[in-house]
Scaffold this motif. Structure first.
Motif, PDB file in Angstrom:
ATOM      1  N   SER A 196      -5.481  -5.279 -17.356  1.00 45.01           N
ATOM      2  CA  SER A 196      -5.046  -5.638 -18.713  1.00 45.01           C
ATOM      3  C   SER A 196      -3.878  -4.770 -19.154  1.00 45.01           C
ATOM      4  O   SER A 196      -2.928  -5.239 -19.785  1.00 45.01           O
ATOM      5  CB  SER A 196      -6.209  -5.500 -19.699  1.00 45.01           C
ATOM      6  N   GLU A 197      -3.963  -3.474 -18.821  1.00 45.91           N
ATOM      7  CA  GLU A 197      -2.861  -2.564 -19.172  1.00 45.91           C
ATOM      8  C   GLU A 197      -1.577  -2.988 -18.471  1.00 45.91           C
ATOM      9  O   GLU A 197      -0.495  -2.959 -19.067  1.00 45.91           O
ATOM     10  CB  GLU A 197      -3.222  -1.137 -18.784  1.00 45.91           C
ATOM     11  N   LEU A 198      -1.687  -3.369 -17.198  1.00 48.17           N
ATOM     12  CA  LEU A 198      -0.496  -3.810 -16.464  1.00 48.17           C
ATOM     13  C   LEU A 198       0.116  -5.039 -17.129  1.00 48.17           C
ATOM     14  O   LEU A 198       1.332  -5.129 -17.300  1.00 48.17           O
ATOM     15  CB  LEU A 198      -0.859  -4.134 -15.010  1.00 48.17           C
ATOM     16  N   GLY A 199      -0.751  -5.995 -17.512  1.00 46.91           N
ATOM     17  CA  GLY A 199      -0.241  -7.196 -18.173  1.00 46.91           C
ATOM     18  C   GLY A 199       0.333  -6.905 -19.542  1.00 46.91           C
ATOM     19  O   GLY A 199       1.296  -7.536 -19.977  1.00 46.91           O
ATOM     20  N   ALA A 200      -0.260  -5.903 -20.230  1.00 48.79           N
ATOM     21  CA  ALA A 200       0.199  -5.557 -21.586  1.00 48.79           C
ATOM     22  C   ALA A 200       1.605  -4.975 -21.581  1.00 48.79           C
ATOM     23  O   ALA A 200       2.304  -5.010 -22.592  1.00 48.79           O
ATOM     24  CB  ALA A 200      -0.775  -4.577 -22.233  1.00 48.79           C
ATOM     25  N   HIS A 201       2.052  -4.447 -20.453  1.00 44.76           N
ATOM     26  CA  HIS A 201       3.371  -3.807 -20.382  1.00 44.76           C
ATOM     27  C   HIS A 201       4.511  -4.771 -20.707  1.00 44.76           C
ATOM     28  O   HIS A 201       5.584  -4.344 -21.124  1.00 44.76           O
ATOM     29  CB  HIS A 201       3.599  -3.228 -18.980  1.00 44.76           C
ATOM     30  N   LYS A 202       4.268  -6.059 -20.531  1.00 42.88           N
ATOM     31  CA  LYS A 202       5.350  -7.018 -20.802  1.00 42.88           C
ATOM     32  C   LYS A 202       5.713  -7.063 -22.281  1.00 42.88           C
ATOM     33  O   LYS A 202       6.754  -7.591 -22.655  1.00 42.88           O
ATOM     34  CB  LYS A 202       4.948  -8.416 -20.316  1.00 42.88           C
ATOM     35  N   PHE A 203       4.848  -6.479 -23.128  1.00 34.23           N
ATOM     36  CA  PHE A 203       5.133  -6.456 -24.561  1.00 34.23           C
ATOM     37  C   PHE A 203       5.859  -5.189 -24.993  1.00 34.23           C
ATOM     38  O   PHE A 203       6.174  -5.032 -26.169  1.00 34.23           O
ATOM     39  CB  PHE A 203       3.836  -6.601 -25.360  1.00 34.23           C
ATOM     40  N   LEU A 204       6.095  -4.248 -24.074  1.00 36.69           N
ATOM     41  CA  LEU A 204       6.768  -2.993 -24.413  1.00 36.69           C
ATOM     42  C   LEU A 204       8.260  -3.101 -24.183  1.00 36.69           C
ATOM     43  O   LEU A 204       8.697  -3.806 -23.260  1.00 36.69           O
ATOM     44  CB  LEU A 204       6.217  -1.841 -23.565  1.00 36.69           C
ATOM     45  N   ASP A 205       9.049  -2.381 -24.994  1.00 34.42           N
ATOM     46  CA  ASP A 205      10.478  -2.328 -24.684  1.00 34.42           C
ATOM     47  C   ASP A 205      10.676  -1.346 -23.524  1.00 34.42           C
ATOM     48  O   ASP A 205       9.805  -0.520 -23.237  1.00 34.42           O
ATOM     49  CB  ASP A 205      11.297  -1.947 -25.917  1.00 34.42           C
ATOM     50  N   PRO A 206      11.801  -1.438 -22.811  1.00 36.69           N
ATOM     51  CA  PRO A 206      12.010  -0.632 -21.596  1.00 36.69           C
ATOM     52  C   PRO A 206      11.863   0.870 -21.821  1.00 36.69           C
ATOM     53  O   PRO A 206      11.345   1.579 -20.960  1.00 36.69           O
ATOM     54  CB  PRO A 206      13.445  -0.992 -21.180  1.00 36.69           C
ATOM     55  N   GLU A 207      12.294   1.353 -22.984  1.00 39.14           N
ATOM     56  CA  GLU A 207      12.230   2.795 -23.238  1.00 39.14           C
ATOM     57  C   GLU A 207      10.782   3.285 -23.299  1.00 39.14           C
ATOM     58  O   GLU A 207      10.419   4.299 -22.694  1.00 39.14           O
ATOM     59  CB  GLU A 207      12.958   3.122 -24.554  1.00 39.14           C
ATOM     60  N   ASP A 208       9.926   2.552 -24.016  1.00 36.37           N
ATOM     61  CA  ASP A 208       8.522   2.956 -24.111  1.00 36.37           C
ATOM     62  C   ASP A 208       7.797   2.765 -22.786  1.00 36.37           C
ATOM     63  O   ASP A 208       6.921   3.555 -22.429  1.00 36.37           O
ATOM     64  CB  ASP A 208       7.820   2.168 -25.216  1.00 36.37           C
ATOM     65  N   ALA A 209       8.135   1.704 -22.064  1.00 32.56           N
ATOM     66  CA  ALA A 209       7.519   1.490 -20.750  1.00 32.56           C
ATOM     67  C   ALA A 209       7.860   2.639 -19.809  1.00 32.56           C
ATOM     68  O   ALA A 209       7.007   3.126 -19.061  1.00 32.56           O
ATOM     69  CB  ALA A 209       7.985   0.160 -20.162  1.00 32.56           C
ATOM     70  N   ALA A 210       9.114   3.087 -19.855  1.00 35.32           N
ATOM     71  CA  ALA A 210       9.540   4.205 -19.004  1.00 35.32           C
ATOM     72  C   ALA A 210       8.822   5.493 -19.402  1.00 35.32           C
ATOM     73  O   ALA A 210       8.440   6.301 -18.542  1.00 35.32           O
ATOM     74  CB  ALA A 210      11.053   4.386 -19.101  1.00 35.32           C
ATOM     75  N   LYS A 211       8.631   5.680 -20.703  1.00 36.80           N
ATOM     76  CA  LYS A 211       7.951   6.894 -21.168  1.00 36.80           C
ATOM     77  C   LYS A 211       6.491   6.895 -20.717  1.00 36.80           C
ATOM     78  O   LYS A 211       5.963   7.939 -20.310  1.00 36.80           O
ATOM     79  CB  LYS A 211       8.038   6.977 -22.692  1.00 36.80           C
ATOM     80  N   GLU A 212       5.847   5.741 -20.786  1.00 41.18           N
ATOM     81  CA  GLU A 212       4.459   5.677 -20.316  1.00 41.18           C
ATOM     82  C   GLU A 212       4.388   5.957 -18.821  1.00 41.18           C
ATOM     83  O   GLU A 212       3.502   6.668 -18.345  1.00 41.18           O
ATOM     84  CB  GLU A 212       3.842   4.310 -20.621  1.00 41.18           C
ATOM     85  N   GLU A 213       5.338   5.416 -18.078  1.00 39.02           N
ATOM     86  CA  GLU A 213       5.391   5.673 -16.635  1.00 39.02           C
ATOM     87  C   GLU A 213       5.554   7.166 -16.359  1.00 39.02           C
ATOM     88  O   GLU A 213       4.937   7.723 -15.441  1.00 39.02           O
ATOM     89  CB  GLU A 213       6.566   4.893 -16.019  1.00 39.02           C
ATOM     90  N   GLU A 214       6.357   7.831 -17.174  1.00 37.08           N
ATOM     91  CA  GLU A 214       6.571   9.277 -17.016  1.00 37.08           C
ATOM     92  C   GLU A 214       5.263  10.044 -17.220  1.00 37.08           C
ATOM     93  O   GLU A 214       4.948  10.975 -16.466  1.00 37.08           O
ATOM     94  CB  GLU A 214       7.629   9.745 -18.018  1.00 37.08           C
TER      95      GLU A 214
END
Length: 889
Positions: free
Chosen positions: A430-448
């Motif tokens: 679910s978390e993986l699917g939820a990532h499509k709703f994040l903007d690239p900056e926040d997605a990158a920060k979560e990845e960090e």
């Protein structure tokens, strides 16, 4: 409100007003008045005004450069704000303020005690809400923060609360060691008398967990006597409640239990402790349930709901509070217990009187108990805490499924089957699917954040606990975890659709199963292994049925069968025992289901048995079930639905890795022949990348993984059921399951792990096996073929090559593996026909058919057209030539 309090408040307000009207600058005295005024307003129930006053004090602290205010005073304000927000059931705000208090206390050593108070409040909060693992983390972090101040009273409290967390996690030996540490500290402290009550309470709890119930009661009684003497009503209630529980559930003395519970209610009413009252009413209800006083039990469970701050007062016993009311209660632990016990009571009430209305009420209440589990899952971001509740809820799901069986309600049965398993894996997807709703900056920060946590976990696993660096790394990881949780919470507020998708708790329906999950020639078979019965749910295109079978010796038989088949020598020496076990399991748990479909998708529970090696006829030692069925397996039906469908029009690309030799420090034996086998596999593909020998590195694997549809790994792997983290070897390094979490939502459709033990790991009830295969599933790969035990190279290479030959002919993975195994048995007489050699390889997840070769039909059509056009052109030109000749003659 007493007159003395009103006068006190008026005096404080007058002093604050005097400061605000004067031209003198704000100073620390003013801030102390603000803090006292806000505190008194909250204590007298005027929370809105009190919290606003405390918040205004924080603003002065943050602008302390312009005033004479001590910026460290904010630690006190943060603590008080957190303290009162918890009382208002604002748990996220409570946690935020306590974290801020600890942060300030780290920066300003003179606020040490405020920081310790905050650790203690957080620890107790998570203890009371069932997050025992998180409590342990906080206790350790608080003790590290305290350093050598062991004589401080609050530090002693942290040790005592750590004992409770250890006991709740059933870590008895560690709990006793921790209490020894407490006794050592108290022997050096002049304040040991202050802790007599808590020390005796913890010793009572420890004795109870060790089974010394009479001794436990003695300790609890000592704790009670001390607490009553010192007017400590909270600890008095806890001691009485635990004494009541022992008399109720262990010693079968209900009257003594009832006396203890009723005494505890007196203290709780003085304290106005809603959660405590609900807990005691729940315990009294359970007492009546055991005595088969079902109506009285239901009345007390209803009183438990009345005690909670949820505005629910309906006396009709079949009526339940709404889910929104349960959210308002603020304690999912007690609402779960009340709903579970109430539902169980309705089930037994039905068995006693036969009224279907009681059975219907049981079903609805079980569903509400499950919704309480959802709330716990949302609020518990720590995997260990989630796992604790999955194990605790196992008995609830068994009774819920029994209710569905009695009602013949297959739709609800599927719901509970699904909710009983693989919640951590489903959360990850679910978390993986939820990532499509994040903007690239926040997605990158979560990845960090994820990368940081994985890196620190790996460093910790390689650092001795006695090393000073271990504590430093532990502190760093804890802080990153706290920051990560705050970041995730900010995402949930910033992106409502992200939050909704991430916590979507809908499950697969029967319609979804037949239309979206199963192939037309495929049936689903789900198992639930309870304490008394094994339930099976079968679904195909025409019907759905719940089956009930006595559990019998299933756990012992399953374990023995797996031990036999995973050892070549044991299987050789005890083949007759294998035949007996494999046939008995077939007769008891498969044949009664009367499944006729050729392809069967199994969702196992607790025990992963390759059904293809079960025996239909004990007189025929090779009457394996694989001759009739192609099996595949899944963690849950929802796992299949959450994963994407393959674009079947594209030609699949293969990534092959075969590190035939390994760096000396890895201490792994050579895999001679794996490179040659891999080169034979690639012949079935038009598109491929193959790395063998020293080229098969971890870096190449990670870089190329997302570019390929099918990945085949010939390697070594390590996993066991003792809980060590599974890892896979490359020529130069290893990859851990925790590292797979950062891979993201991969486009890869199938991964074949031709390595020892890739499907083995720690088995967690309700979750499945924590293996490498599961790690790749959590990274979004919908299908894998994995090994349940180590087999030799010849069998591995042959099975792989036969599998790809069948896959290249257009067969889906389950049928291709079935064909490969049947062909392997036929082509290898003698020992190689033993299930040890061929049953270890299983398909987990969706079964796909792949286009492995580029379709060259268009080229033939093109050549044919060219040939036809060429012939026509030739005929025309030849005719023109002949005509011109005739004219000249």
């Amino acid at each position: 409100m007493p007159d003395s309090i009103i006068v006190h408040l008026e005096e404080l307000q007058s002093l604050v007003s005097h400061y605000e009207k004067s031209q003198s600058p704000r100073d620390s005295t003013y801030l102390k008045l603000i803090n006292r005024l806000g505190d008194w307003n909250c204590k007298t129930g005027n929370f809105d005004q009190g919290l606003a006053i405390l918040e205004s004090g924080l603003k002065y602290c943050k602008n302390s450069d312009e005033t004479d205010i001590d910026p460290s005073f904010s630690a006190i304000l943060y603590y008080n704000l957190g303290f009162y927000y918890e009382k208002l059931n604002q748990h996220d705000t409570f946690q935020k303020y306590m974290d801020s208090c600890i942060f300030i206390a780290r920066e300003f050593p003179k606020r040490f005690e405020n920081g310790i108070y905050a650790f203690e409040k957080l620890l107790l909060h998570f203890l009371n809400n069932g997050e025992h693992h998180r409590s342990l983390q906080l206790a350790d972090q608080g003790l590290l923060f305290a350093g050598n101040r062991e004589g401080n009273g609050q530090v002693i409290l942290l040790y005592l609360q750590k004992t409770q967390a250890l006991l709740l996690d059933n870590l008895l030996e560690e709990a006793r060691d921790n209490m020894d540490e407490v006794f050592g500290i108290l022997s050096r402290s002049s304040e040991s008398e202050k802790y007599v009550g808590l020390v005796n309470f913890n010793m009572g709890y420890l004795s109870e967990m060790e089974g010394n119930y009479r001794q436990a009661i003695e300790y609890y009684q000592k704790s009670l006597d001390y607490s009553v003497k010192n007017l400590n009503y909270t600890d008095s209630y806890k001691a009485l409640n635990n004494i009541g529980n022992i008399y109720n559930t262990i010693l079968d003395q209900p009257q003594k239990a009832l006396e203890s519970y009723e005494k505890s209610i007196e203290f709780l009413e003085l304290l106005k402790d809603n959660i405590g009252l609900a807990t005691v009413f729940n315990n009294i209800g359970y007492l009546h349930l055991q005595k088969k006083n079902y109506k009285e039990a239901l009345r007390y469970f209803q009183k438990g709901f009345f005690a909670l701050p949820m505005d629910f007062k309906d006396t009709l016993l079949t009526t339940n509070p709404s889910i929104s009311a349960i959210k308002r209660a603020g304690n999912e632990h007690i609402t779960f217990s009340l709903n579970f016990n109430k539902a169980e009571t309705f089930l037994y009430y039905f068995k006693s009187e036969g009224k279907e209305e009681h059975l219907r009420a049981a079903l609805e209440t079980f569903k509400l108990a499950d919704l309480s589990i959802n709330l716990m899952r949302w609020n518990q971001r720590n995997d260990q805490s989630k796992l604790y509740w999955r194990e605790e809820s196992k008995s609830m799901y068994e009774l819920a499924i029994e209710t569905c069986y009695l009602l013949k309600d297959t739709e609800s049965a599927l719901y509970f089957f699904e909710k009983s398993r693989a919640v951590l894996l489903n959360d990850k997807l679910s978390e993986l699917g939820a990532h499509k709703f994040l903007d690239p900056e926040d997605a990158a920060k979560e990845e960090e954040f994820r990368l940081k946590l994985v890196s620190l976990e790996r460093k910790l696993s390689g650092t001795p606990q006695t090393s000073p660096f271990y504590q430093k790394l532990g502190n760093e990881k804890f802080q990153v975890q706290v920051d990560y949780e705050k970041f995730i919470k900010s995402l949930e507020n910033k992106y409502p659709r992200y939050y909704q998708y991430k916590y979507d708790t809908t499950v697969v329906s029967l319609e979804d199963m037949t239309e979206k999950v199963l192939e037309p020639d495929q049936a689903y078979l789900g198992y639930f292994v309870g304490e008394k019965n094994v339930y099976a749910l079968t679904i195909d295109s025409d019907s759905a049925t719940i089956h009930k079978m006595p559990v019998g010796d299933f756990p012992d038989q399953a374990e023995e069968l797996l031990l036999l088949t995973s050892s070549q020598s044991s299987l050789n020496q005890n083949y007759s025992r294998y035949l007996q076990l494999a046939h008995e399991l077939y007769l008891s748990y498969f044949q009664p289901l009367a499944l006729s479909s050729k392809r069967i998708l199994i969702s196992p529970d607790d025990y992963f048995i390759p059904f293809e090696m079960l025996i239909e006829d004990p007189e025929d030692s090779f009457s394996f079930l694989i001759a009739d069925h192609a099996f595949s397996y899944t963690y849950s039906a929802g796992f299949l639905l959450k994963n994407k469908k393959l674009d079947r029009n594209e030609t699949a690309a293969l990534l092959g890795m075969a590190p035939e030799e390994f760096q000396p420090h890895l201490q792994q034996t050579s895999l001679l022949g794996s490179g040659q086998s891999l080169n034979r596999l690639k012949e079935h593909f038009s598109r491929y990348q193959v790395f063998t020998g020293q080229e098969a590195t971890k870096e190449k694997f990670l870089r190329q993984l997302a570019k390929n549809d099918i990945v085949h790994l010939y390697s070594h792997a390590v996993a066991d059921d003792a809980g060590s983290e599974p890892k896979l070897y490359f020529s130069d390094s290893t990859i851990l399951v925790s590292e797979l979490r950062v891979l993201g939502n991969l486009p890869t459709q199938l991964i074949i792990l031709s390595a020892c033990n890739t499907g083995v790991g720690k088995n967690v009830p309700g979750e499945g096996v924590f293996s490498l295969a599961r790690g790749f599933a959590a990274a979004g790969i919908p299908s894998s073929i994995t090994s349940l035990w180590p087999i030799d190279n010849k069998a591995t290479f042959q099975l792989s090559e036969m599998f790809y030959e069948s896959l290249g002919q257009g067969n889906p993975t389950d049928l291709a593996l079935q064909e490969a195994k049947l062909r392997f048995i036929k082509d290898n007489p003698g020992n190689y026909q033993l299930p040890y050699f061929w049953a270890a390889e299983v398909v987990i997840g969706k079964s796909y058919a792949f286009n492995t070769k580029t379709n060259n039909n268009y080229l033939w059509y093109f050549l044919l057209v060219v040939l036809v056009v060429g012939l026509i052109t030739f005929r025309i030109r030849r005719g023109n030539f002949l005509n011109s000749k005739s004219r000249t003659s």
